[in-house]
Design an enzyme around this catalytic site. Structure first.
Site, PDB file in Angstrom:
ATOM      1  N   GLY A   1     -26.275  90.377 -26.311  1.00 40.96           N
ATOM      2  CA  GLY A   1     -27.551  90.972 -26.405  1.00 40.96           C
ATOM      3  C   GLY A   1     -27.836  90.441 -27.820  1.00 40.96           C
ATOM      4  N   LYS A  59     -14.365  90.137 -22.781  1.00 35.22           N
ATOM      5  CA  LYS A  59     -14.525  88.716 -22.427  1.00 35.22           C
ATOM      6  C   LYS A  59     -13.540  87.758 -21.959  1.00 35.22           C
ATOM      7  CE  LYS A  59     -17.809  87.717 -25.872  1.00 35.22           C
ATOM      8  NZ  LYS A  59     -19.137  88.409 -25.404  1.00 35.22           N
ATOM      9  N   GLY A  90     -25.667  95.321 -26.525  1.00 34.89           N
ATOM     10  CA  GLY A  90     -24.991  96.102 -27.197  1.00 34.89           C
ATOM     11  C   GLY A  90     -25.249  96.540 -28.475  1.00 34.89           C
ATOM     12  N   LYS A 116     -23.893  84.170 -18.938  1.00 34.31           N
ATOM     13  CA  LYS A 116     -23.861  85.620 -19.696  1.00 34.31           C
ATOM     14  C   LYS A 116     -24.368  85.233 -21.163  1.00 34.31           C
ATOM     15  CE  LYS A 116     -22.407  89.155 -21.792  1.00 34.31           C
ATOM     16  NZ  LYS A 116     -21.864  89.552 -23.262  1.00 34.31           N
ATOM     17  N   ASP A 135     -19.832  91.121 -19.723  1.00 32.31           N
ATOM     18  CA  ASP A 135     -18.874  90.140 -19.574  1.00 32.31           C
ATOM     19  C   ASP A 135     -18.033  90.360 -18.026  1.00 32.31           C
ATOM     20  OD1 ASP A 135     -19.324  88.361 -21.904  1.00 32.31           O
ATOM     21  OD2 ASP A 135     -18.470  90.168 -22.775  1.00 32.31           O
TER      22      ASP A 135
HETATM   23  N1  LIG Z   1     -10.722  86.184 -32.049  1.00 35.72           N
HETATM   24  C1  LIG Z   1     -12.212  86.694 -32.067  1.00 35.72           C
HETATM   25  N2  LIG Z   1     -13.446  85.581 -32.156  1.00 35.72           N
HETATM   26  C2  LIG Z   1     -14.708  85.755 -32.078  1.00 35.72           C
HETATM   27  N3  LIG Z   1     -15.064  87.196 -31.755  1.00 35.72           N
HETATM   28  C3  LIG Z   1     -14.378  88.007 -32.019  1.00 35.72           C
HETATM   29  C4  LIG Z   1     -12.744  87.785 -32.092  1.00 35.72           C
HETATM   30  N4  LIG Z   1     -12.040  89.205 -32.000  1.00 35.72           N
HETATM   31  C5  LIG Z   1     -13.284  90.100 -31.957  1.00 35.72           C
HETATM   32  N5  LIG Z   1     -14.464  89.494 -31.961  1.00 35.72           N
HETATM   33  C6  LIG Z   1     -15.501  90.156 -31.783  1.00 35.72           C
HETATM   34  O1  LIG Z   1     -16.282  90.172 -30.661  1.00 35.72           O
HETATM   35  C7  LIG Z   1     -17.548  90.222 -30.768  1.00 35.72           C
HETATM   36  C8  LIG Z   1     -18.251  89.739 -29.165  1.00 35.72           C
HETATM   37  O2  LIG Z   1     -18.256  90.625 -28.482  1.00 35.72           O
HETATM   38  P1  LIG Z   1     -19.591  91.850 -28.411  1.00 35.72           P
HETATM   39  O3  LIG Z   1     -19.353  92.780 -27.367  1.00 35.72           O
HETATM   40  O4  LIG Z   1     -19.888  92.441 -29.600  1.00 35.72           O
HETATM   41  O5  LIG Z   1     -20.801  90.762 -28.005  1.00 35.72           O
HETATM   42  P2  LIG Z   1     -21.368  90.174 -26.889  1.00 35.72           P
HETATM   43  O6  LIG Z   1     -20.371  90.540 -25.598  1.00 35.72           O
HETATM   44  O7  LIG Z   1     -21.651  88.831 -26.779  1.00 35.72           O
HETATM   45  O8  LIG Z   1     -22.761  90.908 -26.427  1.00 35.72           O
HETATM   46  P3  LIG Z   1     -22.928  92.123 -25.433  1.00 35.72           P
HETATM   47  O9  LIG Z   1     -22.043  93.102 -25.599  1.00 35.72           O
HETATM   48  O10 LIG Z   1     -24.741  92.598 -25.818  1.00 35.72           O
HETATM   49  O11 LIG Z   1     -23.207  91.711 -23.965  1.00 35.72           O
HETATM   50  C9  LIG Z   1     -17.616  89.094 -31.920  1.00 35.72           C
HETATM   51  O12 LIG Z   1     -18.982  89.468 -32.420  1.00 35.72           O
HETATM   52  C10 LIG Z   1     -16.872  89.794 -32.695  1.00 35.72           C
HETATM   53  O13 LIG Z   1     -17.073  90.845 -33.516  1.00 35.72           O
HETATM   54 MG   LIG Z   2     -19.690  92.452 -25.079  1.00 37.35          MG
END
Ligand SMILES: Nc1ncnc2c1ncn2[C@@H]1O[C@H](COP(=O)(O)OP(=O)(O)OP(=O)(O)O)[C@@H](O)[C@H]1O
Ligand SMILES: [Mg+2]
Length: 272
Positions: free
Chosen positions: A11, A225, A43, A8, A169
């Site tokens: 974005g 996630k 996202g 996965k 996720d």
């Molecule tokens: N403990 C943590 N460690 C890392 N990131 C965290 C934590 N708590 C919150 N976050 C947030 O979670 C975000 C990741 O989730 P996000 O949904 O924004 O991205 P993604 O799932 O990788 O992308 P998309 O939603 O496009 O699939 C990080 O960028 C950060 O801002």
């Molecule tokens: Mg996400």
């Protein structure tokens, strides 16, 4: 399926030509050893398009509250721009990719999500958000057996034909479980789960996961996630990692967090 990795991408790893090129190289490298199913979010690009249209973003624990105008943007950005661009980049380096959504060939059955119990105790109506419930592995197996790499945008459709926004996720965790993958690898913009000092937490077990979500050290998208990783691990996916996609085009050496949650006997949990 034998030797299958669900991979996965957040974005932000797919936005610039350079990053997307590196991730395409990572996919090609992995696809030489094992079958690969790619799932992607988008996202930040959805946020940007919503801002252009003057639509306010609302989310809870990383799940986007999706009204009808938001759904239109989500579908257009994810199944349109982000998916096709990645498929084209993969094609340019010789990877035969096929762009899909979860609605294609019943890859995942999806129903409208029930009101969501948030980490802060509130109950929230998520709107046009889909919860994966089942689905068939036939199309994915056919594509993988023929040497194609399926690239799945996180959009699904309910039985009555309503398009729904599925957290990427959540969908990746569900597919890893339902396809019997041996590995779920979630690549994002951070080096795994970070502690408040910004250091990577190397491993997360059940108890630590509850603490991280409960005390807010994991918030927003990281909650979705972790919950998705737990569901996949409980369903028997042997190896589950959250890693950065920013440091290298070899995701096997990426810094990140291993999810150490034992399988639950016979369970086909698709909790998200
Ligand atoms: N403990 C943590 N460690 C890392 N990131 C965290 C934590 N708590 C919150 N976050 C947030 O979670 C975000 C990741 O989730 P996000 O949904 O924004 O991205 P993604 O799932 O990788 O992308 P998309 O939603 O496009 O699939 C990080 O960028 C950060 O801002
Ligand atoms: Mg996400």
């Amino acid at each position: 399926m034998s030797a299958l990795t669900v991979l996965k991408f957040g974005g932000e790893l797919l936005e610039t030509d350079e990053r997307r090129g590196a991730m395409a190289t990572a996919i090609r490298r992995m696809a030489k050893r094992t079958s690969v199913v790619v799932v992607h979010g988008g996202g930040r690009e959805v946020d940007a398009d919503m801002a252009v249209h003057g639509i306010e973003k609302r989310a809870v624990d990383g799940l986007r509250i999706t009204d009808a105008p938001t759904l239109d943007i989500v579908v257009g950005v994810l199944a349109g721009r982000v998916n096709t661009r990645l498929v084209a980049t993969l094609g340019s380096i010789g990877v035969h990719a096929v762009g899909l959504t979860a609605a294609d060939g019943d890859i995942a059955s999806v129903r409208m999500a029930a009101p969501y119990a948030a980490a802060d105790g509130a109950t929230v109506d998520l709107g046009f958000v889909g919860q994966p419930t089942g689905g068939g592995s036939r199309l994915i197996e056919m594509l993988c057996a023929a040497g194609f790499v399926p690239v799945v945008a996180s959009i699904g459709a309910s039985d009555d034909g309503q398009l729904l926004n599925v957290n990427a996720d959540t969908l990746a965790g569900h597919l890893a479980a339902s396809l019997g993958a041996d590995r779920l690898l979630i690549a994002g913009g951070t080096a795994g789960v970070l502690d408040p000092d910004g250091a990577t937490i190397p491993a997360v077990d059940d108890a630590l996961m509850d603490q991280l979500i409960g005390d807010g050290r994991a918030s927003a998208g990281m909650v979705a996630k972790l919950v998705a990783c737990r569901a996949a691990a409980r369903s028997g996916v042997a190896r589950v990692d959250i890693v950065t996609g920013k440091q290298t085009d070899n995701l096997d050496t990426s810094a990140g967090t291993r999810i150490e949650v034992p399988p639950v006997g016979g369970s086909e949990s698709t909790e998200s």
